[in-house]
Design a protein around this motif. Structure first.
Motif: not given
Ligand code: AMP
Ligand code: GLY
Length: 418
Positions: A207, A221, A264, A280, A282, A285, A287
């Motif tokens: 990221d 983000g 994650y 994380n 979930r 975002d 990725e």
């Protein structure tokens, strides 16, 4: 089967897009969705996801963002006997509380930065005595990306700790703190699927959190991401699976909250091996956009297997080409953003072969206009990382709106591996 995607961002657009191309999936629904998702799915309004699922004959629900997970949407679906892919509220604590997750790392010897948890100003100031600058201060609770501060001097650290504890920075989320040692190395996003016992890794991704080129400026983000096998060697992937992912899944199972969903790990690849900065619960975002762009396997079938304890022996099939997603953001992001600007050129960008995943986009009459900080993620691939970067930027050049900002160096860190 019919699948429901919960969420409305670029990550959820990519989920809906890939699910809509899965042989096992008849129809995709999304709640609430966005104009991009509406090209792939039936968008349904409302926050009562369980009623939406039963009214639309949903066979599998996939949760995009963390908030519904922390609110217990998975517990609610499970109680009603409806398959859902995501962690229960107790397992979502791995992201929801930094103190919980750091103490969890400690219990299962998951490599991480040395830390002290502080519950008062006195404790925090005392804890600072055992660190040197730069030091990392993390609010315990969810803080929308504003919960981590890295003061460069101990004086600044004492001031910042006082501000956190007074609730001035992120409210109550900052009244409990993790104080930890500063690590150096390259950051990697490593995501795996779990059904509570089995683990299936995705490809490694990277990221770009800062707003400006060269990793400068405030955190966002994520301003872009790329997916390239070369980010980690096979030996490094083995090490991450053995020292981070496997102990986390086994630990959660042992504590009575088996982790089902996307796990994650935000990793720092230090000279002393991979260290876990955070979990994380979930997908990431942005990725998700370059990851699912490359996925060839039937995503619906894989996630259904994940939701029903059947991931043993499942492996994923990927396109061999690296993929890159460039985020185009509004003026002001990550601060106060301006919205309502008309977006043009999405079709032209896609005519180059790229896919434009939409996030902060809404419909206004016949036009698409900006409605949030990160507007779209233009995603493309190429035979090599340099050609994938080139393809993504060539496509992104077609998309226009007033005040647009983006980084020009997405994927650049990966070029030394080519
Ligand atoms: P986190 O929310 O814990 O992932 O932290 C946000 C960002 O802060 C990470 O993506 C890193 O860039 C940085 N960070 C967090 N912890 C550390 C650490 N111990 N050492 C250096 N940088 C860190
Ligand atoms: N891109 C970082 C995240 O999703 O948390």
């Amino acid at each position: 089967m019919n699948v429901l995607v919960i969420g409305s961002g670029g990550r959820e657009h990519a989920l809906a897009w890939r699910l809509n191309r899965s042989a096992s999936v008849a129809k995709v629904f999304a709640a609430p969705g966005n104009p991009g998702i509406a090209r792939e799915a039936v968008c349904v309004d409302g926050a009562d996801y369980l009623s939406i699922a039963s009214a639309n004959g949903i066979d599998l629900t996939v949760v995009g963002p963390e908030a519904p997970l922390m609110d217990g949407v998975v517990d609610q679906f499970r109680d009603a006997g409806r398959p859902i892919f995501g962690p229960c509220r107790a397992a979502a604590q791995l992201e929801g509380s930094k103190i919980f997750s750091k103490q969890f790392f400690e219990r299962y010897q998951i490599p991480t930065a040395r830390f002290i948890a502080a519950y008062s100003l006195d404790e925090a100031l005392k804890a600072l005595d055992s660190f040197t600058a730069p030091v990392v201060l993390k609010a315990d609770g969810l803080a929308a990306g504003k919960g981590v501060v890295i003061p460069q001097t101990m004086d600044e650290a004492r001031t910042t700790v006082a501000q956190f504890m007074a609730g001035e920075l992120v409210g109550d989320a900052g009244k409990k703190l993790v104080i930890e040692e500063f690590l150096t190395g390259e950051e990697v996003s490593f995501i795996a699927l779990s059904d509570g016992a089995n683990l299936v890794p995705l490809l490694p991704a990277q990221d770009h959190k800062n707003i400006f080129d060269g990793d400068r400026g405030p955190n966002t983000g994520g301003m872009g991401a790329y997916v390239d096998e070369r980010i980690l060697t096979p030996a490094e992937i083995d090490l991450v699976m053995k020292t981070v992912m496997r102990p986390a899944i086994d630990g959660m199972a042992r504590e009575g909250s088996p982790f089902v969903g996307f796990l994650y790990a935000g990793l720092m690849m230090t000279a002393g091996g991979p260290k876990t900065l955070e979990f994380n619960v979930r997908m990431g975002d942005p990725e998700t956009q370059p990851l699912l762009y490359r996925l060839r396997s039937d995503l619906g079938a894989v996630l259904h297997a994940g939701a029903t304890g059947k991931l043993a022996g499942v492996t994923l099939d990927w396109s061999p080409e690296p993929s890159v997603a460039i985020v185009l953001a509004t003026a002001g992001y990550p601060g106060k953003v301006r919205t309502g600007d008309v977006i043009s050129g999405i079709d032209d960008a896609e005519a180059t072969g790229a896919t434009v995943f939409q996030a902060g986009v809404k419909r206004s009459g016949d036009a698409l206009v900006t409605s949030g900080g990160r507007v779209v993620a233009v995603t493309a691939s190429g035979a090599t990382l340099p050609s994938a970067i080139d393809a993504a930027y060539r496509a992104a050049a077609h998309v226009k709106f007033d005040g647009m900002q983006f980084r020009t160096d997405i994927g650049k860190k990966g070029l030394r591996r080519w």
